[in-house]
Design a protein around this motif. Structure first.
Motif, mmCIF file in Angstrom:
data_model
loop_
_atom_site.group_PDB
_atom_site.id
_atom_site.type_symbol
_atom_site.label_atom_id
_atom_site.label_comp_id
_atom_site.label_asym_id
_atom_site.label_seq_id
_atom_site.Cartn_x
_atom_site.Cartn_y
_atom_site.Cartn_z
ATOM 1 N N THR A 51 38.839 37.900 86.315
ATOM 2 C CA THR A 51 40.070 36.972 85.836
ATOM 3 C C THR A 51 41.428 37.582 86.543
ATOM 4 O O THR A 51 42.338 37.033 86.282
ATOM 5 N N LEU A 52 41.256 38.465 87.147
ATOM 6 C CA LEU A 52 42.551 39.042 87.846
ATOM 7 C C LEU A 52 42.742 38.597 89.036
ATOM 8 O O LEU A 52 41.883 38.491 89.684
ATOM 9 N N SER A 53 44.076 38.671 89.718
ATOM 10 C CA SER A 53 44.476 38.325 90.855
ATOM 11 C C SER A 53 43.793 39.424 91.945
ATOM 12 O O SER A 53 43.461 40.374 91.440
ATOM 13 N N GLY A 54 43.708 39.180 93.326
ATOM 14 C CA GLY A 54 43.423 40.311 94.263
ATOM 15 C C GLY A 54 44.027 41.522 94.140
ATOM 16 O O GLY A 54 43.581 42.514 94.271
ATOM 17 N N GLY A 55 45.656 41.392 93.964
ATOM 18 C CA GLY A 55 46.134 42.577 93.859
ATOM 19 C C GLY A 55 45.970 43.196 92.685
ATOM 20 O O GLY A 55 45.705 44.309 92.944
ATOM 21 N N LEU A 110 43.423 40.427 101.503
ATOM 22 C CA LEU A 110 44.498 40.011 100.569
ATOM 23 C C LEU A 110 45.404 39.398 101.656
ATOM 24 O O LEU A 110 45.460 39.600 102.953
ATOM 25 N N ASP A 111 46.719 38.711 100.998
ATOM 26 C CA ASP A 111 47.369 37.850 101.797
ATOM 27 C C ASP A 111 48.575 38.897 102.367
ATOM 28 O O ASP A 111 48.781 40.014 101.713
ATOM 29 N N ALA A 112 49.382 38.458 103.330
ATOM 30 C CA ALA A 112 50.333 39.157 104.047
ATOM 31 C C ALA A 112 51.371 40.006 102.955
ATOM 32 O O ALA A 112 51.537 41.305 103.262
ATOM 33 N N HIS A 113 51.798 39.133 102.022
ATOM 34 C CA HIS A 113 52.808 39.825 100.968
ATOM 35 C C HIS A 113 52.188 41.047 100.270
ATOM 36 O O HIS A 113 52.853 42.058 100.168
ATOM 37 N N LEU A 114 50.959 40.688 99.848
ATOM 38 C CA LEU A 114 50.242 41.339 98.989
ATOM 39 C C LEU A 114 49.955 42.940 99.801
ATOM 40 O O LEU A 114 50.181 43.958 99.187
ATOM 41 N N GLN A 132 49.981 47.734 112.205
ATOM 42 C CA GLN A 132 51.153 47.903 111.258
ATOM 43 C C GLN A 132 50.644 48.380 110.074
ATOM 44 O O GLN A 132 51.362 49.190 109.275
ATOM 45 N N GLU A 133 49.496 48.073 109.411
ATOM 46 C CA GLU A 133 48.987 48.813 108.441
ATOM 47 C C GLU A 133 49.189 50.505 108.622
ATOM 48 O O GLU A 133 49.398 51.217 107.565
#
Length: 217
Positions: free
Chosen positions: A134-138, A165-169, A196-197
Motif C-alpha cells: 500500500t506504500l509508494s515506491g519511495g 523510481l522516478d527522477a525526482h524521487l 549522476q547517482e
C-alpha cells in the motif's frame, strides 16, 4: 574499513573468460564508493562476493583488518539492498523492519518497539500497521533502508537501489541515503550504471572494465 584484495572470478558458463581480474578496493567507515560499468561487467558479482553470497576464485575480503573471506553472510553483518526492495508482502511495515532483529533473537516486543522508533526517524511512524504494497515506491525504499540499518550493519551494499523510481524521487533518496550512511559510520558500496547517482552519493567512484577497476574520481 572494508578491503577487497586481488579478487578473481570467471564466468560460470565461460570459464575461459575472466569476469573479475585482480580487483583491489578499499572503503573507509562512513564512506561510499560507487562501482560503475556496463551490464555484465561484474559489478553485481563483486557485491555478492563482498556479501558472502559467492566465493572468489582467488583473493580475499577483509574488514577492520580481519580476513572474512570464508565467513558466511550472517556472520559478516553486512546489509544488501536490491532495486526491488525485497520486502515481505505477508508482513506489515513494522514487522518488515523488525525482521532482522528477530532473526538475531531479539524479543519480538523489543524488536517491534525498535522498529517503530526507526520508522519514526524515517517519517513513517504512522505506517507501522500498513501492508507494504500500500506504500509508494519511495516509502517502500525507506522501509527497506530502515530494515537494513536497524541491525546496525557493518557495511551497506547497494545494487541499483533507485533504478525503479522516478527522477525526482531518486534525487531525494540519494541525499537521504548519503546522510544516513555518514550518520551511521558505515562503509558502503553502491553499484550503479548512473554517473549522476554516483556523483550524488559517493566520495570515490570506479568503473569496471575487462575485470579491473579504473578510478573515475
Amino acid at each position: 574499513m572494508l578491503e577487497l584484495r586481488d579478487i578473481h572470478k570467471h564466468w560460470h558458463d565461460a570459464p575461459e573468460w575472466p569476469l573479475l581480474s585482480g580487483v583491489n578496493l578499499r572503503v573507509d567507515a562512513g564512506e561510499t564508493v560507487a562501482l560503475l560499468g556496463a551490464s555484465g561487467s561484474g559489478k553485481s558479482t563483486l557485491l555478492k562476493i563482498v556479501a558472502g553470497l559467492e566465493a572468489p576464485e582467488q583473493g580475499s575480503v577483509w574488514f577492520d583488518g580481519v580476513d572474512i573471506t570464508g565467513w558466511p553472510p550472517e556472520r559478516r553483518r553486512f546489509a544488501l539492498m536490491f532495486q526491488d526492495f525485497a520486502l515481505f508482502p505477508h508482513l506489515n511495515v513494522r514487522d518488515n523492519v523488525a525482521f532482522g532483529l528477530i532473526e538475531q533473537r531479539v524479543r519480538k516486543a523489543e524488536a517491534r518497539d525498535r522498529a517503530q522508533a526507526m520508522l519514526a526517524r524515517f517519517g513513517l511512524a504512522g505506517h507501522g500497521d500498513a501492508r507494504v504494497w500500500t506504500l509508494s515506491g519511495g516509502e517502500q525504499q525507506r522501509v527497506a533502508l530502515a530494515r537494513a540499518l536497524i541491525t546496525q550493519p557493518r557495511a551497506l551494499l547497494l545494487d541499483e537501489p533507485f533504478s525503479a523510481l522516478d527522477a525526482h524521487l531518486r534525487e531525494q533518496l540519494r541525499d537521504e541515503f548519503r546522510e544516513r550512511i555518514t550518520e551511521a559510520g558505515m562503509a558502503a558500496i553502491l553499484v550503479t550504471h548512473d554517473a549522476q547517482e554516483a556523483q550524488a552519493m559517493a566520495q570515490h567512484a570506479w568503473t569496471l572494465r575487462e575485470g579491473r577497476p579504473q578510478p573515475l574520481w
